[in-house]
Motif scaffolding. Structure first.
Motif, PDB file in Angstrom:
ATOM      1  N   ARG A  48       0.855  -1.202   0.000  1.00  0.00           N
ATOM      2  CA  ARG A  48       0.000   0.000   0.000  1.00  0.00           C
ATOM      3  C   ARG A  48       0.885   1.244   0.000  1.00  0.00           C
ATOM      4  O   ARG A  48       1.918   1.262   0.666  1.00  0.00           O
ATOM      5  CB  ARG A  48      -0.938  -0.014   1.196  1.00  0.00           C
ATOM      6  CG  ARG A  48      -2.059  -1.013   1.001  1.00  0.00           C
ATOM      7  CD  ARG A  48      -3.112  -0.891   2.048  1.00  0.00           C
ATOM      8  NE  ARG A  48      -2.682  -1.483   3.298  1.00  0.00           N
ATOM      9  CZ  ARG A  48      -3.512  -1.831   4.281  1.00  0.00           C
ATOM     10  NH1 ARG A  48      -4.804  -1.657   4.132  1.00  0.00           N
ATOM     11  NH2 ARG A  48      -3.056  -2.342   5.394  1.00  0.00           N
ATOM     12  N   GLY A  49       0.523   2.233  -0.745  1.00  0.00           N
ATOM     13  CA  GLY A  49       1.336   3.431  -0.863  1.00  0.00           C
ATOM     14  C   GLY A  49       2.188   3.430  -2.125  1.00  0.00           C
ATOM     15  O   GLY A  49       2.690   4.470  -2.536  1.00  0.00           O
ATOM     16  N   GLU A  50       2.340   2.242  -2.738  1.00  0.00           N
ATOM     17  CA  GLU A  50       3.135   2.144  -3.980  1.00  0.00           C
ATOM     18  C   GLU A  50       2.250   2.435  -5.198  1.00  0.00           C
ATOM     19  O   GLU A  50       1.023   2.468  -5.097  1.00  0.00           O
ATOM     20  CB  GLU A  50       3.736   0.744  -4.119  1.00  0.00           C
ATOM     21  CG  GLU A  50       4.899   0.485  -3.183  1.00  0.00           C
ATOM     22  CD  GLU A  50       5.572  -0.861  -3.448  1.00  0.00           C
ATOM     23  OE1 GLU A  50       6.792  -0.923  -3.387  1.00  0.00           O
ATOM     24  OE2 GLU A  50       4.842  -1.853  -3.703  1.00  0.00           O
ATOM     25  N   ILE A  51       2.930   2.609  -6.331  1.00  0.00           N
ATOM     26  CA  ILE A  51       2.213   2.829  -7.592  1.00  0.00           C
ATOM     27  C   ILE A  51       2.359   1.575  -8.455  1.00  0.00           C
ATOM     28  O   ILE A  51       3.477   1.118  -8.696  1.00  0.00           O
ATOM     29  CB  ILE A  51       2.754   4.066  -8.339  1.00  0.00           C
ATOM     30  CG1 ILE A  51       2.438   5.327  -7.518  1.00  0.00           C
ATOM     31  CG2 ILE A  51       2.163   4.183  -9.737  1.00  0.00           C
ATOM     32  CD1 ILE A  51       3.139   6.574  -8.016  1.00  0.00           C
ATOM     33  N   THR A 145      -5.415  -9.788 -15.720  1.00  0.00           N
ATOM     34  CA  THR A 145      -4.283 -10.268 -14.942  1.00  0.00           C
ATOM     35  C   THR A 145      -4.548  -9.848 -13.499  1.00  0.00           C
ATOM     36  O   THR A 145      -5.584  -9.225 -13.219  1.00  0.00           O
ATOM     37  CB  THR A 145      -2.940  -9.717 -15.482  1.00  0.00           C
ATOM     38  OG1 THR A 145      -1.865 -10.375 -14.815  1.00  0.00           O
ATOM     39  CG2 THR A 145      -2.796  -8.223 -15.262  1.00  0.00           C
ATOM     40  N   SER A 146      -3.654 -10.176 -12.589  1.00  0.00           N
ATOM     41  CA  SER A 146      -3.908  -9.792 -11.201  1.00  0.00           C
ATOM     42  C   SER A 146      -2.613  -9.396 -10.499  1.00  0.00           C
ATOM     43  O   SER A 146      -1.518  -9.759 -10.938  1.00  0.00           O
ATOM     44  CB  SER A 146      -4.599 -10.937 -10.451  1.00  0.00           C
ATOM     45  OG  SER A 146      -3.750 -12.051 -10.406  1.00  0.00           O
ATOM     46  N   ILE A 147      -2.775  -8.617  -9.435  1.00  0.00           N
ATOM     47  CA  ILE A 147      -1.639  -8.260  -8.582  1.00  0.00           C
ATOM     48  C   ILE A 147      -2.043  -8.553  -7.134  1.00  0.00           C
ATOM     49  O   ILE A 147      -3.237  -8.675  -6.836  1.00  0.00           O
ATOM     50  CB  ILE A 147      -1.235  -6.764  -8.734  1.00  0.00           C
ATOM     51  CG1 ILE A 147      -2.410  -5.832  -8.394  1.00  0.00           C
ATOM     52  CG2 ILE A 147      -0.667  -6.477 -10.109  1.00  0.00           C
ATOM     53  CD1 ILE A 147      -2.002  -4.370  -8.221  1.00  0.00           C
ATOM     54  N   THR A 148      -1.037  -8.659  -6.284  1.00  0.00           N
ATOM     55  CA  THR A 148      -1.325  -8.865  -4.868  1.00  0.00           C
ATOM     56  C   THR A 148      -0.900  -7.615  -4.107  1.00  0.00           C
ATOM     57  O   THR A 148       0.184  -7.082  -4.359  1.00  0.00           O
ATOM     58  CB  THR A 148      -0.539 -10.091  -4.338  1.00  0.00           C
ATOM     59  OG1 THR A 148      -0.833 -11.180  -5.195  1.00  0.00           O
ATOM     60  CG2 THR A 148      -0.943 -10.450  -2.927  1.00  0.00           C
ATOM     61  N   VAL A 149      -1.764  -7.142  -3.231  1.00  0.00           N
ATOM     62  CA  VAL A 149      -1.435  -5.968  -2.421  1.00  0.00           C
ATOM     63  C   VAL A 149      -1.258  -6.432  -0.978  1.00  0.00           C
ATOM     64  O   VAL A 149      -2.151  -7.065  -0.400  1.00  0.00           O
ATOM     65  CB  VAL A 149      -2.522  -4.876  -2.544  1.00  0.00           C
ATOM     66  CG1 VAL A 149      -2.249  -3.728  -1.585  1.00  0.00           C
ATOM     67  CG2 VAL A 149      -2.588  -4.357  -3.970  1.00  0.00           C
ATOM     68  N   THR A 150      -0.078  -6.149  -0.450  1.00  0.00           N
ATOM     69  CA  THR A 150       0.215  -6.537   0.937  1.00  0.00           C
ATOM     70  C   THR A 150       0.187  -5.279   1.811  1.00  0.00           C
ATOM     71  O   THR A 150       0.130  -4.163   1.309  1.00  0.00           O
ATOM     72  CB  THR A 150       1.585  -7.219   1.017  1.00  0.00           C
ATOM     73  OG1 THR A 150       2.566  -6.311   0.510  1.00  0.00           O
ATOM     74  CG2 THR A 150       1.645  -8.497   0.216  1.00  0.00           C
ATOM     75  N   GLY A 151       0.283  -5.462   3.102  1.00  0.00           N
ATOM     76  CA  GLY A 151       0.115  -4.367   4.063  1.00  0.00           C
ATOM     77  C   GLY A 151       1.128  -3.276   4.030  1.00  0.00           C
ATOM     78  O   GLY A 151       1.936  -3.029   3.257  1.00  0.00           O
TER      79      GLY A 151
END
Lengths: 151, 147
Positions: A48-51, A145-151
């Motif tokens: 989170r916080g990334e682009i 497609t998919s991405i995973t968002v971690t904390g």
């Protein structure tokens, strides 16, 4: 026999365009959907916080019978988490026969966004349904497609 | 004659297949954070449909493509962002074979609290009436005892 011929002929005439419509292939192809960080390094897991940078390529065949080139199209990239659409990128451009066009952009993942798997959907249309009405059509099979968002 | 009737019926079925799709939006009114569902019916088997939602300021807030089931139906859901503007949202749907409805569907996004705050005075009134009745009853009881 003669009285059957006429309705049979009309039925065949009705079925031909219908079958053509259902069998039609699309003139364009989404050849690449890739996710990267802002430095251009491919990655599928973000904090989170990334682009999340999404890069795509659309290709047109050198020759295609059913479409006239150059072809105007609308490309849409959406980022989803469940029923929430967290990002939307759009462009309108023109593509010539045999050409490949790139389009992409960054979607910021906010600190308040949920963690988990996000879906990316890419569409190529001839315009918006509000503009085209019944003449609306996709111009390429959608890609996901998919991405995973971690904390 | 029988063959002619059969052919006419077949043509009717084919033409029915070309009918416009129907679009249902539920619920009709919701608040930010709520989930709206757009359902499509009466489409052709396996066709692609484009869904577009415009907010009250005519901005595109949703664009999605879905593939209808073999029975010609399909749906998608959208969670209204907490920052969404209030007003009427228009839902445009168009399918590659069956076309588009003549008019867009719509739904309304309203604020969580009503436009005008109205204080509910009924508990206060009920307490006042109860106190008045009890005081009156007490006064009457005291007067009866004095007599």
């Amino acid at each position: 026999m003669k009285e059957v011929k006429k309705p049979a002929f009309i039925l065949v005439l009705t079925l031909i365009p219908l079958l053509t419509l259902t069998q039609a292939t699309y003139p364009l192809t989404i050849t690449k959907v890739e996710t990267k960080d802002y430095t251009g390094v491919p990655k599928t897991s973000f904090r989170r916080g990334e682009i999340a940078v999404i890069e795509t390529e659309v290709s047109a065949p050198a020759a295609y019978y059913y479409a006239q080139f150059p072809l105007d199209y609308l490309q849409i990239i959406t980022l989803w988490h469940g029923p929430s659409m967290l990002g939307l990128l759009m462009t309108r451009t023109k593509i010539s026969a045999g050409e490949t066009k790139s389009f992409g952009g960054g979607i910021g993942i906010r600190l308040t966004d949920p963690i988990g798997t996000y879906g990316i959907e890419v569409y190529v249309w001839n315009g918006f349904p509000s503009e085209k009405g019944a003449a609306w059509t996709p111009l390429a099979p959608a890609r996901t497609t998919s991405i995973t968002v971690t904390g | 004659m029988k063959a002619k009737l059969l052919l006419t019926a077949a043509m009717f079925v084919v033409l029915l297949g070309l009918a416009q799709p129907t679009v249902t939006v539920t619920p009709a009114t919701l608040t930010p954070g709520g989930i709206v569902t757009i359902s499509i019916g009466g489409g052709a088997s396996g066709e692609k449909c484009g869904i577009e939602i415009r907010d009250p300021f005519n901005n595109v807030v949703l664009a999605r493509e879905i593939t209808l089931t073999p029975t010609g139906t399909g749906s998608t859901s959208w969670q209204i962002p907490s920052t969404a503007g209030f007003g009427t949202y228009l839902v445009y749907v168009s399918c590659e074979t069956s076309g588009a409805p003549a008019t867009p569907a719509s739904f309304r996004v309203t604020s969580l609290v009503g436009g005008e705050a109205v204080k509910d005075l009924s508990p206060l009134l009920l307490t006042a009436v109860t106190l008045f009745v009890l005081t009156a009853a007490a006064i009457v009881a005291v007067r009866k005892q004095k007599k």
